[in-house]
Design an enzyme around this catalytic site. Structure first.
Site, short mmCIF file in Angstrom:
data_model
loop_
_atom_site.label_atom_id
_atom_site.label_comp_id
_atom_site.label_asym_id
_atom_site.label_seq_id
_atom_site.Cartn_x
_atom_site.Cartn_y
_atom_site.Cartn_z
N THR B 148 0.75 -1.16 -0.03
CA THR B 148 0.07 0.06 -0.02
C THR B 148 0.98 1.17 -0.09
O THR B 148 1.93 1.48 0.53
CB THR B 148 -1.06 -0.05 1.30
OG1 THR B 148 -1.76 -1.12 1.21
CG2 THR B 148 -1.77 1.26 1.38
N GLU B 425 -6.71 -4.62 3.98
CA GLU B 425 -6.58 -5.99 3.05
C GLU B 425 -7.96 -5.59 2.12
O GLU B 425 -8.69 -6.41 1.74
CB GLU B 425 -6.70 -7.39 3.50
CG GLU B 425 -5.49 -7.82 3.51
CD GLU B 425 -4.28 -7.35 4.43
OE1 GLU B 425 -4.07 -6.23 4.24
OE2 GLU B 425 -3.72 -7.99 5.15
#
Lengths: 645, 645
Positions: B148, B425
């Site tokens: 990320t 997630e």
């Protein structure tokens, strides 16, 4: 001309998200804040002090020290005095609204010092306590409120702590005989209070005269606990750790006869107990009266925090970019219907609850002629506003993703604060029961003021193909209260009169959800009725229109949430039920161009002390690593320009 | 005979709350835990180590140090190895279930080290990485997962970090060019990782070959950041502060060619990029595959924490006393319908979701023949289970009042943990969109397996006066998916084919709630279908009956929540809709005598390291003041005897 990378639809939405009519915001400010507008600037100026910069990663000791320092700074600013209870009662709630924008722990320490401690003194004192009271505003007498006991959270009238009158020495002996009788969750108790107002079963000449309150010194000048007073720290909590909650035990602590707050009940110099109130239970309600304003103080804190979190989530969503039609991360997430549907109905509902709370603030300041409504209104408003705060905070956190998970984003403060609000000063669910008992009792006396419906939904609305107009929606919301009252009185009649069941059994084991439904129906009606009445008086036509759209969306939300009930009971037709969904979706879209007008109408100061980095230049903020360095986030996001690309 | 102070009704409820059939609990243990039962005792024994005693009021450094120490202790116990991905895949999820009972920060650090870091290595390595991998289980190579980026939370395929291949030196140069490209929220990054798997746009001979992953050393032997690696601490969060989340920036960091995880894509010695996968987007899904098991890992943590919080709230409610018919505080609050209606439907729902999760665990271990379902099932289970965890934790906290607000009560850990689960997630709402895209794509290929209804609710159920039997309810739950699929395909057809609207516009601006509804309908169907199928195989008849009651209550809950939809669409009759309420209320009461069977079936170890004082002797615990001294709470509340009076 540069070709837009957006679809025309997305482009139009992004543009509408940059609209702002400052005049509308100004008008809304005056509607949403229900007190003298000149007060606001003074509070905002106070918060500009560097002391109010957020700080993280502190020990309990540090968090409490800073909360106290802030409280002292607030006290020194003299923006509130306990004498305002007499001269300017709304100022109490205004103070809570303002403080909650800043720091929930500070606001809680304030509410205990000024409402529970100071307010009880104002309500129950006589001349002999005046000198003592003169030291409360400055915190020279820092107080706590020893009411709740470990074993008596929801049944305080049965508390075990006693104040036994010793006639010979003209003293009360305060004693907590058991672990369950220790005073529990006592704010300001673990560190800062030198005095407590202690509630205790009062025994005079061996007779229990009910619960009274007493001024008890708990710490000496060196802040060491006084003889017989045991103080324990309650330690770490799920949040609001700047509050120093303590457990207090009293072992035969002696206070003079005059320590009793004796406005209603007294022990005379000759040792006689005197009271104009006959029943112990009635005496209890009289001396525990501060819990009532306490519920409004919690409402004030919650409604203010709710607006703060909506501001944070919406402003962040206006500048946070994710995937657009191009596949690139170029579209502010506020342009997504997903984000709008999550946040804007809550925004609309918060406006309605704000106006409902404002009416309760008026009622608190001047209950004349409506005294019988005060209890249920305070319970209703606290319930709705604190639950809404929890929901708003949870949704805002979720919709901000990781950006909302950081502590500096401040959203989590609303989750922690709302949980405290939901069960402090009376568990919301128990307060809902109280509302219904109150309504039932007033019904018997023919005192319950039912809502004024303009049409009877049960007979007329089922014929309509749509119930999406404001008048139908209003009638539907009001009708729920009327129908729930009818239903619960019939059920009680049947079960108790015909089936000879015990009231306790029916109440506690059979109709719990009916009770909650009626209480909620009443509460929602109260909020809506007052929102409509306040909105009707607004003179700025554009602001009036924004309010009308918000109120209508809120009504659609309520009817949509209870659609099963309306349909099963034949109150609306399946066709109107089906139509509702489209009307609801459109009503959300109708709010989009007014988002900035509303958010700016909240009048939350644009100072880095209060505003988290994620609603400023969060990219710049992330160029450095100190989460306490909020200055690094620079200026505020300019929503009239839209996101930086 | 002593006369009871309770009404006969209350007395009967209190008695039923002490019932327990250990055989039923044993049977439920084997149903609810979907792996080799012998593993459980080993984990329970591990947690008995004093290191796992809860501690509060720690600094960030202390919280992280203890989380690491615990992780090391867990690693040393060798109850899990990254090679289990090959030999015993269910063991990965079992480990998460167990760890989550203990410490969410520990579990999160574990999931990054073993699933994201270790699991990626297992999935993408070739022989040249084997030696490196042999040091992961012991934490000698402690890893983080640099996927990320600040600007690409929901659009990771557009990440900015690059790995440019330098042909001359046979090295990749890893670079994060902007603030938005810094790797964000990197667990284990701020303190403990010495290696990262870095995902980056891979440029070979000037061509972007899509996202690949690289093993990058980030700290030297003295744990100082390596040259070119900037690591910043993300600081305080709303919870789980034992996790050391960092922001990582790479400035032209060089790694050898062989650092690339090259199972699917590779750069040859001669500098050619090779891949069997043609499209960059397909390559992305292949290398980011760990996020999929990551969603199940989160589900494992959430379902386990949910059971823990239900245990805490229910056991506390069984011994916590409040007002009875006598007026005294003598009645356990679990006897109140209010408490039952709040907690027991959530208990029933949690059982169903647990069984749904168990099926996903099986699918993860052996997807053969159902590969097309894996993505949507992982998304569905993570969504339902993490949202349920949030709801359960919020309600449990509220229903435990102040008792649930203390940190030592542990309930708040579920609020903090669930919020992390809801958006990590993959934001749940985005995953719901993914489910629908997946279903629509499979529909086109005629691959979507629709639920097997035994009756068509739309034609048959509206004639029924009650839909409260399990078969009708099951059909109603399944029907929602069928109807939502029909509705969304028709809407898309109309808007895109007939009205020529752009897919992006319709998807993002017009049918957001429809998408969410279909995804939820699918998810609920999946969980229910599997719960029914697992329950059908249970041989213990009493346990089977308990499961049937729980599943039915869960179905009533679902239909009740969507009653407006069922009625507006004429799927059930208003009469059946009205009858549902009474059936629901009774179904809650039907669970009461099985509460202990179910809670004990959760198989949560009775050790003070895990069990908060409020479910032991909380009065004794409150005789002292150290919230870390959980030993003071003594033994466990004996629910077969009922509360101490």
């Amino acid at each position: 001309m540069v070709e837009s990378k957006y679809t025309p639809t997305t482009q139009a939405i992004i543009s509408s998200l940059t609209k702002h009519d400052p005049a509308v915001s100004e008008a809304l400010k005056n509607v949403l804040f229900n007190d003298n507008p000149s007060k606001v600037a003074k509070w905002h100026a106070l918060f500009a002090d560097p002391l109010f910069y957020p700080k993280q990663n502190m020990s309990l000791d540090e968090m409490r020290a800073i909360a106290y320092k802030r409280l002292k700074k607030v006290a020194d600013a003299k923006l509130f005095s306990i004498y305002d209870f007499i001269n300017d009662p709304k100022n109490l709630l205004t103070a809570h609204e303002m403080l909650s924008l800043c720091d929930g722990a500070l606001a809680t320490k304030f509410t205990v010092q000024f409402n529970l401690f100071g307010g009880t003194l104002i309500a129950l004192h006589t001349d002999r306590h005046k000198e003592f009271m003169s030291k409360v505003d400055s915190l020279a007498h820092m107080g706590c409120f020893c009411f709740t006991e470990l074993g008596y959270g929801n049944n305080a009238v049965e508390m075990e702590t006693t104040a036994i009158y010793d006639e010979a020495k003209k003293e009360f002996v305060i004693n907590s005989p058991t672990t369950l009788s220790q005073k529990y969750w006592i704010t300001n108790g673990a560190c800062h209070a030198n005095y407590a107002i202690v509630f205790a079963q009062t025994l005079v000449k061996g007779k229990n005269e009910g619960v009274n309150s007493f001024i008890v010194p708990i710490r000496d000048e060196q802040m060491k606990p006084c003889t017989g007073v045991t103080i324990e720290d309650m330690g770490w909590k799920m949040g609001l750790n700047g509050i120093d909650n303590g457990k207090l035990k009293f072992s035969h602590v002696r206070v003079p006869r005059t320590a009793m707050l004796n406005k209603f009940n007294d022990v005379t110099e000759s040792g006689e107990f005197k009271s104009d109130i006959k029943k112990n239970s009635q005496r209890f309600f009289k001396v525990a009266d501060r819990l009532l304003s306490g519920r409004l103080c919690i409402s004030a804190m919650c409604i203010s925090g709710t607006k703060m979190n909506l501001l944070i989530a919406i402003r962040y969503s206006q500048q946070r970019l994710s995937v657009g039609a191009s596949g690139l991360s170029d579209t502010p997430i506020m342009a997504y219907q997903l984000q709008q549907n999550a946040l804007l109905p809550l925004l609309a509902r918060t406006i309605v609850l704000n106006l409902g709370y404002n009416s309760a603030k008026d009622l608190f300041a001047n209950p004349k002629g409506r005294e019988n409504e005060v209890v249920r209104v305070c319970c209703a408003v606290k319930g709705l506003v604190s639950w809404n705060y929890e929901k708003v905070s949870t949704v805002c956190r979720e919709r901000c993703g990781g950006g909302g998970y950081t502590a500096h984003a401040r959203i989590h403060e609303g989750i922690q604060g709302s949980h405290s609000g939901m069960t402090a000063e009376g568990d919301n669910r128990v307060l809902m029961q109280k509302i219904v008992k109150d309504i039932l009792s007033d019904l018997q006396k023919e005192l319950h003021r039912q809502p004024q419906m303009t049409r009877c939904p049960e007979r007329q609305l089922p014929k309509q193909e749509s119930v999406g107009d404001l008048e139908s929606l209003m009638n539907l919301v009001y009708y729920r209260e009327v129908a729930e009252i009818k239903s619960i009185t019939e059920v009680l009649q049947k079960k108790i009169m015909e089936e000879s069941k015990k009231f306790y059994d029916v109440w506690m084991h059979e109709i719990s959800d009916d009770i909650q439904s009626l209480a909620l129906a009443f509460s929602e009606r109260y909020a809506l009725e007052n929102a409509l009445s306040i909105a009707a008086k607004v003179t700025d036509l554009k602001a009036k229109e924004v309010l009308a759209k918000a109120i209508r969306l809120h009504c659609l939300l309520l009817v949509r949430e209870n659609l099963g009930w309306y349909l099963a009971n034949g109150v609306i037709s399946p066709k109107a039920g089906l139509a509702l969904e489209g009307e609801y979706q459109q009503a959300v879209k109708d709010i989009v161009p007014h988002v900035n007008d509303i958010i700016e109408g909240f009048n939350i100061p644009k100072i880095p002390q209060l505003a988290p980095p994620i609603i400023r230049d969060y990219i710049k903020f992330n160029e450095q690593s100190d989460p306490d360095n909020v200055e690094a986030a620079g200026g505020f996001f300019d929503f009239t320009k839209g996101p930086k690309l």
